[in-house]
Design a protein around this motif. Structure first.
Motif, PDB file in Angstrom:
ATOM      1  N   UNK A 142       0.871  -1.187   0.000  1.00 51.43           N
ATOM      2  CA  UNK A 142       0.000   0.000   0.000  1.00 51.43           C
ATOM      3  C   UNK A 142       0.903   1.230   0.000  1.00 51.43           C
ATOM      4  N   UNK A 143       0.938   1.934  -1.121  1.00 52.99           N
ATOM      5  CA  UNK A 143       1.884   3.040  -1.320  1.00 52.99           C
ATOM      6  C   UNK A 143       1.259   4.362  -0.891  1.00 52.99           C
ATOM      7  N   UNK A 144       1.519   4.760   0.341  1.00 55.66           N
ATOM      8  CA  UNK A 144       0.949   6.000   0.880  1.00 55.66           C
ATOM      9  C   UNK A 144       1.424   7.206   0.073  1.00 55.66           C
ATOM     10  N   UNK A 145       2.710   7.229  -0.279  1.00 61.42           N
ATOM     11  CA  UNK A 145       3.261   8.361  -1.021  1.00 61.42           C
ATOM     12  C   UNK A 145       2.605   8.538  -2.385  1.00 61.42           C
ATOM     13  N   UNK A 146       2.371   7.426  -3.078  1.00 59.70           N
ATOM     14  CA  UNK A 146       1.753   7.502  -4.410  1.00 59.70           C
ATOM     15  C   UNK A 146       0.320   8.014  -4.326  1.00 59.70           C
ATOM     16  N   UNK A 147      -0.408   7.552  -3.324  1.00 61.08           N
ATOM     17  CA  UNK A 147      -1.799   7.996  -3.164  1.00 61.08           C
ATOM     18  C   UNK A 147      -1.835   9.473  -2.792  1.00 61.08           C
ATOM     19  N   UNK A 148      -0.929   9.904  -1.921  1.00 58.41           N
ATOM     20  CA  UNK A 148      -0.855  11.327  -1.567  1.00 58.41           C
ATOM     21  C   UNK A 148      -0.534  12.176  -2.791  1.00 58.41           C
ATOM     22  N   UNK A 149       0.347  11.669  -3.637  1.00 55.41           N
ATOM     23  CA  UNK A 149       0.717  12.404  -4.846  1.00 55.41           C
ATOM     24  C   UNK A 149      -0.489  12.595  -5.761  1.00 55.41           C
ATOM     25  N   UNK A 150      -1.300  11.541  -5.893  1.00 54.54           N
ATOM     26  CA  UNK A 150      -2.512  11.635  -6.722  1.00 54.54           C
ATOM     27  C   UNK A 150      -3.483  12.644  -6.111  1.00 54.54           C
ATOM     28  N   UNK A 151      -3.701  12.545  -4.803  1.00 53.99           N
ATOM     29  CA  UNK A 151      -4.631  13.466  -4.130  1.00 53.99           C
ATOM     30  C   UNK A 151      -4.149  14.909  -4.256  1.00 53.99           C
ATOM     31  N   UNK A 152      -2.846  15.117  -4.095  1.00 59.05           N
ATOM     32  CA  UNK A 152      -2.287  16.474  -4.219  1.00 59.05           C
ATOM     33  C   UNK A 152      -2.514  17.019  -5.626  1.00 59.05           C
TER      34      UNK A 152
END
Length: 713
Positions: free
Chosen positions: A334-344
Motif C-alpha cells: 500500500x503506497x501512501x506516497x503515491x496515493x498522496x501524490x494523486x490526491x495532491x
C-alpha cells in the motif's frame, strides 16, 4: 514438370486458362478426375507434379486468366485427393494465400472460392495454416470489391466452424496476431476481429479470459467507434467477459487495471462509463489484490466524480467509497506516497467535487497512517496551504481540518499560522472573504488561545504596519463576535482575577496596539476600564481619521450586542464603575454629533442612573488605584492586588503610544510622497502644453497661470 504434362492433356491445360469461366470449370473437373485416378493408384509423385504445374505455370502467371485457372485447378486437385489431401497441403495452400493480395479483384474472389473448397475437404488439417489464413481474411474483410468481401465472409464462417470443432487450435500462437490487429481503425476489420473474439470465447476448451489483457484495450478502443453496430458488438463482448470475470476464481486484475485506468480518462463518454464500471467491479471482486494499484485507480476515479454525465459520477462515487473502505497497509504494498501524490495533483482540479474527495483521502490517510503521511509532508504541505484560498467554503473547511490534524506538532502549527498571515498580507480580499471562516474554524479545531497567541506573536513583529493594523482589526472583530471564541472572551473578562486571563491580555496587547480601537475593545472586554480611558485620552488629532471613526462606529454597535451585556449592566452601578463611564464618555466625545453611533451611545449613557460621589470616591476615581472598585455603600474593595501589580499599565500605554507614533510617521511619509507625485504630475502638464502651443508675447496678455513662476509660488 514432364510427368504432369504427360498426365494432363494439352487441351485441358489450354481450357484451364481460357477467358470463359465455363471452360475453366470443365477443365478443372477433368483435373479433379485425373488426380483422383492418381490418388487411387497411389502415385503421389505425379500428383505433386500436377500441383507444381498448376502453381508455377498458372497461379504465378502474369496472365489473370491463367491465375484464375490455377486457383480453380488447385481446388479441384484437393477435391480429387479427398482424404489424402492433407499430405499435399504444403504445396496447395501457399499459392492460394498469395493470390489474396492479387491486384485483380476477380483473382482475389477465386482465391476465396478455392480456399473455401479446400477447407471443406481438409477441415481440421487446415488449422496449421490458421494464422496465415486469419491474416489474409483480416485484410479481405476490408476489400474494396464487394464480391470479394462477400466471398471472404463465407470463407470466414467456414473457418470459424472448423476452429470451434478442432482440438489442434493454438490460442497461444494466435493471440500475438490478434493483439497486433486490435488497433486497426477500419470498421470492417473491427467487426471481423470482434466476431472472432466472440466465437473463440464461446469455445469451452479455449481460455480467452486468460488472454483478455492482450486485447482488452482494443475492445475499449472500439467503444468510441463512429459505427453504432461496432460499438454495440464491442460492448456486448466486454459485458460477456465481465460476467466471466465475476464467475472466475483466478483473474489477472493487475494488467487489466492499468488499461482501465487509461480508458477512464477517455474523451468518449461511453468508454469512460464502461471503464469506471469495470473498475468498480474489480474493486468489489479483488479487494486486497488491487492494493498495489490503489493510486492508479484513485487517479482515474477522482476526475470522474465530477464528470458531466450523472451515471459516471454515481459509479465513480460508489467506487471511491468502496476503495476507501479497504484498509491497506504499507507492508502489503500500500503506497501512501503515491496515493498522496494523486490526491495532491487532484487538488488543482477545476471541479469542486474532485477537490473535496481528494481532501477526504488525505484526511483518511492521516487518520490511518499518520507517521507515513508526515514523511511526505514536504510534498503536499505547500499545496494544502494554497488550498486555503480555494473558492469553495467546503474545500477550505476540509483543508483546515487536515491542517489542524497536522498542526498537532508545534513546528507545523507555527508554519501554518505564518503562511496564513502571509496569504492575508498578499491578498487582502482573501482576509475579507475567508479570514473569519479560517480563523474561526482553526479555533474550533485547535485551542483558540493557542491560535490567538501565535497570531499575536507574528503580528507583533510585522514590518508592514498598515497590514498589521488591518489584520488586528479583523482578529479583534472575530474575537468580539464569534460564538466559537466565547470561552476566550470569558477568560479575558477574568484578566483581573485570573492569571491565565492576565497572561492572555498581556500576550495580545502588543499586537493589538496597532489599532487604537482594537486595544480599546480589548480593555473593555478585560474590564480594564481606566486603561481604556487612558488610551482614549492619549489619542491625538492624526489618530482620529475616517478609518478610526468607522472602527469606532462598529465598536459602539457591538456594545449593544449580548456580548457586552455585562458591561451595560455595570452601568447600573456608576459609583462602582467610574472609569467605565469615563471611557464611554470619552468615546462619545470623539464621535461626530450627527452620526448614528453618537446617538446610540448617547442614548445608552442617558439611561445610566444618576449618582452623587463623595469626595473620597472622586479622589479615588481620579487618582487612586486604577483597579480599586467603588461599591454602592461607599466602601473601597480591591479585586486581585497581586495580578494588578503584575501588569505595568504605564509601560503598556507607552508601548501603545510608540506603535501609534510609528503609524503616524508612516502616514505622514505616505502623504508627503503623494503630494510629491501630484506636484511632479502638475509640472509635466505645462511642458506638454508648451509643445502643442508656443508661448505668446508678454505684451499680448497676462501671464499664464501654469507658468513656472506660478508653479513656484
Amino acid at each position: 514438370m514432364a510427368d504432369a504434362l504427360s498426365v494432363i492433356p494439352a487441351s485441358v491445360l489450354r481450357n484451364l486458362s481460357d477467358k470463359l469461366y465455363e471452360k475453366r470449370k470443365n477443365a478443372a473437373l477433368e483435373v479433379e478426375g485425373i488426380v483422383k485416378q492418381l490418388a487411387a493408384s497411389g502415385d503421389h509423385e505425379k500428383i505433386s507434379a500436377v500441383i507444381s504445374l498448376l502453381t508455377t505455370e498458372f497461379t504465378y502467371s502474369p496472365q489473370a486468366n491463367h491465375r484464375k485457372g490455377g486457383l480453380i485447378g488447385l481446388a479441384a486437385a484437393t477435391v480429387g485427393l479427398t482424404s489424402e489431401a492433407s499430405q499435399h497441403l504444403e504445396q496447395i495452400v501457399p499459392p492460394v494465400l498469395n493470390s489474396f493480395s492479387d491486384q485483380d479483384s476477380r483473382v482475389r474472389y477465386y482465391a476465396c472460392e478455392a480456399l473455401y473448397n479446400i477447407a471443406k475437404v481438409v477441415r481440421g488439417d487446415f488449422i496449421i495454416f490458421f494464422n496465415q489464413i486469419f491474416d489474409a481474411l483480416c485484410k479481405l474483410s476490408a476489400d474494396s470489391a464487394a464480391n470479394v468481401q462477400s466471398a471472404a465472409h463465407l470463407l470466414d464462417r467456414l473457418v470459424k466452424d472448423i476452429v470451434t470443432e478442432s482440438d489442434q487450435f493454438s490460442i497461444e500462437e494466435f493471440i500475438p496476431l490478434l493483439r497486433e490487429r486490435m488497433n486497426v481503425l477500419n470498421p470492417f476489420v473491427r467487426q471481423f476481429l470482434v466476431g472472432w473474439i466472440t466465437v473463440l470465447d464461446s469455445v469451452p476448451d479455449i481460455d480467452m479470459l486468460g488472454f483478455l489483457p492482450d486485447f482488452l484495450d482494443g475492445l475499449f478502443n472500439m467503444l468510441s467507434d463512429s459505427s453504432h453496430e461496432i460499438r454495440q458488438q464491442a460492448d456486448s463482448a466486454l459485458s460477456e467477459f465481465l460476467q466471466e470475470i465475476k464467475n472466475s476464481p483466478s483473474v489477472d486484475y493487475g494488467r487489466m487495471t492499468e488499461i482501465l485506468v487509461q480508458r477512464a480518462a477517455s474523451p468518449d463518454e461511453f468508454t469512460r462509463l464502461t471503464a469506471i464500471t469495470w473498475i468498480n467491479e474489480f474493486v468489489k471482486l479483488s479487494g486486497d489484490q488491487l492494493v498495489p494499484y490503489y493510486a492508479d485507480i484513485l487517479g482515474a476515479i477522482l476526475p470522474c466524480i465530477s464528470d458531466k454525465e450523472e451515471k459516471i459520477r454515481v459509479v465513480a462515487r460508489e467506487t471511491n467509497e468502496e476503495l476507501r473502505s479497504i484498509k491497506g497497509e504499507p507492508e502489503e504494498a500500500f503506497n501512501v506516497g503515491a496515493i498522496l501524490s494523486i490526491a495532491r495533483r487532484q487538488l488543482d482540479s477545476q471541479w469542486e467535487a474532485t477537490r473535496i474527495e481528494a481532501l477526504h483521502w488525505i484526511s483518511t490517510l492521516l487518520d490511518r497512517h499518520r507517521s507515513e503521511v508526515l514523511c511526505f509532508l514536504n510534498d503536499i504541505f505547500d499545496t494544502l496551504l494554497k488550498a486555503l484560498s480555494d473558492s469553495s467554503d467546503e474545500v477550505v473547511l476540509l483543508v483546515l481540518d487536515i491542517h489542524a490534524c497536522i498542526a498537532q506538532d508545534p513546528p507545523h502549527f507555527r508554519q501554518l499560522v505564518v503562511f496564513l498571515v502571509h496569504s492575508f498580507q498578499i491578498d487582502h480580499s482573501l482576509l475579507e472573504r475567508r479570514g473569519p471562516l479560517i480563523i474561526r474554524r482553526l479555533c474550533v479545531l485547535l485551542d483558540p488561545e493557542r491560535v490567538y497567541r501565535e497570531l499575536s506573536t507574528i503580528l507583533e513583529e510585522e514590518a508592514d504596519l498598515d497590514f498589521a493594523c488591518i489584520m488586528v482589526q479583523a482578529l479583534n472583530l472575530i474575537l468580539l463576535t464569534s460564538s466559537e471564541l466565547s470561552e476566550l472572551r470569558k477568560l479575558l473578562k477574568q484578566s483581573l482575577a485570573n492569571a491565565a486571563g492576565k497572561d492572555l491580555f498581556v500576550s495580545l496587547y502588543a499586537s493589538w496596539s496597532h489599532s487604537p480601537m482594537a486595544i480599546i475593545s480589548l480593555c473593555l472586554l478585560a474590564q480594564m476600564y481606566q486603561h481604556a480611558s487612558a488610551v482614549i485620552q492619549s489619542l491625538v488629532e492624526e489618530d482620529i481619521n475616517v478609518k478610526f471613526l468607522v472602527q469606532l462606529d462598529k465598536l459602539v454597535r457591538l456594545l449593544e450586542t449580548p456580548i457586552f451585556a455585562y458591561l451595560r449592566l455595570q452601568l447600573l452601578e456608576p459609583g462602582r464603575y467610574v472609569w467605565l463611564l469615563k471611557a464611554l464618555y470619552g468615546l462619545l466625545m470623539l464621535l461626530p454629533q450627527q452620526s448614528a453611533a453618537f446617538k446610540i451611545l448617547r442614548t445608552r449613557l442617558k439611561t445610566v442612573p444618576s449618582y452623587s460621589f463623595n469626595g473620597d470616591q472622586l479622589k479615588l476615581a481620579s487618582s487612586g488605584n486604577p483597579y480599586s472598585q467603588i461599591t454602592l455603600d461607599g466602601d473601597i474593595t480591591h479585586a486581585n492586588g497581586n495580578l494588578q501589580n503584575e501588569i505595568d499599565f504605564a509601560s503598556s500605554l507607552k508601548q501603545f503610544q510608540q506603535i501609534q507614533q510609528q503609524h503616524r510617521l508612516l502616514a505622514a511619509k505616505t502623504q508627503a510622497q503623494s503630494r510629491n507625485d501630484s506636484t511632479s504630475l502638475l509640472k509635466e502638464v505645462p511642458k506638454a502644453e508648451e509643445l502643442q502651443h508656443p508661448p505668446t508675447s508678454k505684451t499680448n496678455g497676462p501671464p499664464s497661470r501654469l507658468s513656472k513662476k506660478g508653479l513656484g509660488q
